[in-house]
Design a protein around this motif. Structure first.
Motif, PDB file in Angstrom:
ATOM      1  N   MET A   1      12.009   0.796  -0.621  1.00 24.53           N
ATOM      2  CA  MET A   1      10.854   0.843  -0.061  1.00 24.53           C
ATOM      3  C   MET A   1       9.698   1.131  -1.208  1.00 24.53           C
ATOM      4  O   MET A   1       9.654   2.319  -1.606  1.00 24.53           O
ATOM      5  N   PRO A   2       8.659   0.323  -1.362  1.00 23.39           N
ATOM      6  CA  PRO A   2       7.590   0.477  -2.186  1.00 23.39           C
ATOM      7  C   PRO A   2       6.654   1.505  -1.651  1.00 23.39           C
ATOM      8  O   PRO A   2       6.365   1.693  -0.623  1.00 23.39           O
TER       9      PRO A   2
ATOM     10  N   ASN B   1       6.305  -2.672   5.682  1.00 19.11           N
ATOM     11  CA  ASN B   1       7.036  -3.401   4.525  1.00 19.11           C
ATOM     12  C   ASN B   1       6.604  -2.457   3.229  1.00 19.11           C
ATOM     13  O   ASN B   1       7.303  -2.702   2.475  1.00 19.11           O
ATOM     14  N   ARG B   2       5.664  -1.718   3.305  1.00 17.28           N
ATOM     15  CA  ARG B   2       5.373  -0.877   2.217  1.00 17.28           C
ATOM     16  C   ARG B   2       4.719   0.666   2.746  1.00 17.28           C
ATOM     17  O   ARG B   2       4.003   0.513   4.005  1.00 17.28           O
ATOM     18  N   ILE B   3       4.736   1.570   2.201  1.00 18.87           N
ATOM     19  CA  ILE B   3       4.260   2.747   2.351  1.00 18.87           C
ATOM     20  C   ILE B   3       3.080   3.022   1.388  1.00 18.87           C
ATOM     21  O   ILE B   3       3.428   2.984   0.229  1.00 18.87           O
TER      22      ILE B   3
ATOM     23  N   LEU C   1      14.077   5.962   0.963  1.00 16.77           N
ATOM     24  CA  LEU C   1      13.271   5.190   0.242  1.00 16.77           C
ATOM     25  C   LEU C   1      14.053   4.227  -0.818  1.00 16.77           C
ATOM     26  O   LEU C   1      13.860   3.137  -1.264  1.00 16.77           O
ATOM     27  N   ILE C   2      14.868   5.287  -1.498  1.00 19.43           N
ATOM     28  CA  ILE C   2      15.545   4.580  -2.722  1.00 19.43           C
ATOM     29  C   ILE C   2      16.548   3.572  -2.262  1.00 19.43           C
ATOM     30  O   ILE C   2      16.683   2.388  -2.762  1.00 19.43           O
ATOM     31  N   ASN C   3      17.492   4.006  -1.133  1.00 21.50           N
ATOM     32  CA  ASN C   3      18.276   2.903  -0.740  1.00 21.50           C
ATOM     33  C   ASN C   3      17.547   1.688  -0.272  1.00 21.50           C
ATOM     34  O   ASN C   3      18.230   0.374  -0.414  1.00 21.50           O
TER      35      ASN C   3
END
Length: 334
Positions: A239-240, A216-218, A234-236
């Motif tokens: 993704m936090p 859910n997050r990196i 990541l932008i699309n």
């Protein structure tokens, strides 16, 4: 209002902090004496001198040595409570806290001892300080898959107190793929998932965390900039990334804060957040990290505002809570 005053008063959520990494030298020395545990330091000053390291592994060596003094439930309570007091000073109104049970269970400390001490501090922080929190249990990636499965099994009786699982410790040589099956079982049990990737490890580790662990997050993710296709994903996906600037500086991920890429990532549309990682070791809690990047990268007030809003949007709190906090942030800028 100048920028430093703004940073002090703006509400923030912290999404990347290791509770064992908030262990201040004074508290470490106090608990060591209380538990009559020998540590290789004769004074608080000697411990402070030891907080000098040149990479992730040399930091981890002192980090695990310090954790050895944590034995009783009260020790874990005291550790977490000291962190929450720092949150109150920095106006961190919500925190999602990593803890490493294997660091303690491998020493013979019961899982229950760890979780009960931490949970009691979380409850007191909400009641006495108005700070909400979640606990995220991390697997140590330098240990085996079998060890991670055993830790997951130990966590199941405490599912109501643990919102997610993560992956931390020595990154290089321990790709996320190593824990694909563990994370699949954790997700089946209802846990959310996060993972450290792209700090010292390559962008390929971020791909694995996304595709194999389905996170859910990196956590960290600063090396994503090396891969244009990854950046676009990541932008699309919004993704936090839970970025830790002072940590990156202390561990030589960047040589100078002016070289940090958090502002570039923000401007490109990546959903970055600011966090403290292991603040007692890396020289700063949340506001220190905000101030460091504001000074070094010439952040605008709008960028500070966006980073604060991102922290709530990327958190695991309810939609209603997110709106409440984001409205508080926006009200400061009217």
């Amino acid at each position: 209002m100048n920028q430093f005053d703004l940073i002090r008063v703006i509400p923030k959520a912290e999404l990347h902090v290791h509770i064992e990494g908030t262990f201040e030298p004074e508290l470490m020395f106090k608990i060591a004496q209380r538990n009559q545990i020998e540590i290789p330091y004769k004074s608080v000053d000697e411990i402070k001198q030891a907080y000098n390291f040149h990479n992730l592994q040399s930091f981890l060596d002192i980090y695990y040595a310090g954790a050895n003094v944590l034995i009783q439930e009260q020790d874990f309570y005291d550790l977490a409570w000291a962190y929450f007091e720092k949150c109150a000073e920095d106006n961190v109104v919500h925190s999602e806290i990593f803890f490493d049970p294997q660091t303690h269970t491998d020493r013979g400390v019961a899982f229950d001892t760890v979780i009960l001490g931490l949970k009691r501090a979380c409850d007191d922080a909400l009641e006495k300080l108005g700070i909400s929190s979640h606990l995220i249990m991390c697997f140590l990636r330098h240990l085996s898959e079998d060890s991670a499965f055993e830790t997951l099994k130990q966590a199941l009786p405490h599912k109501e107190h643990i919102i997610g699982v993560g992956l931390d410790s020595s990154e290089v040589g321990h790709p996320p793929a190593k824990f694909e099956r563990v994370f699949a079982q954790a997700k089946a049990e209802g846990f959310l998932t996060v993972a450290h990737a792209g700090e010292e490890g390559p962008p390929e580790y971020i791909w694995e965390a996304l595709d194999l662990l389905q996170v859910n997050r990196i956590d960290h993710g600063v090396r994503s900039e090396e891969d244009a296709q990854l950046m676009q994903r990541l932008i699309n996906e919004k993704m936090p990334l839970t970025v830790c600037p002072l940590s990156n500086l202390k561990l030589c991920v960047v040589e100078d804060m002016s070289q940090h890429n958090i502002r570039r990532l923000l401007q490109k549309g990546v959903h970055v957040t600011v966090n403290s990682d292991d603040p007692s070791y890396f020289g700063g809690y949340m506001n220190d990290n905000f101030i460091a990047i504001t000074q070094a990268l010439n952040l605008t007030n709008d960028e500070i505002k966006t980073l604060a809003i991102n922290s709530f949007e990327a958190s695991f709190i309810s939609t209603e809570q997110k709106k409440l906090y984001i409205d508080q942030v926006n009200n400061l800028f009217q």
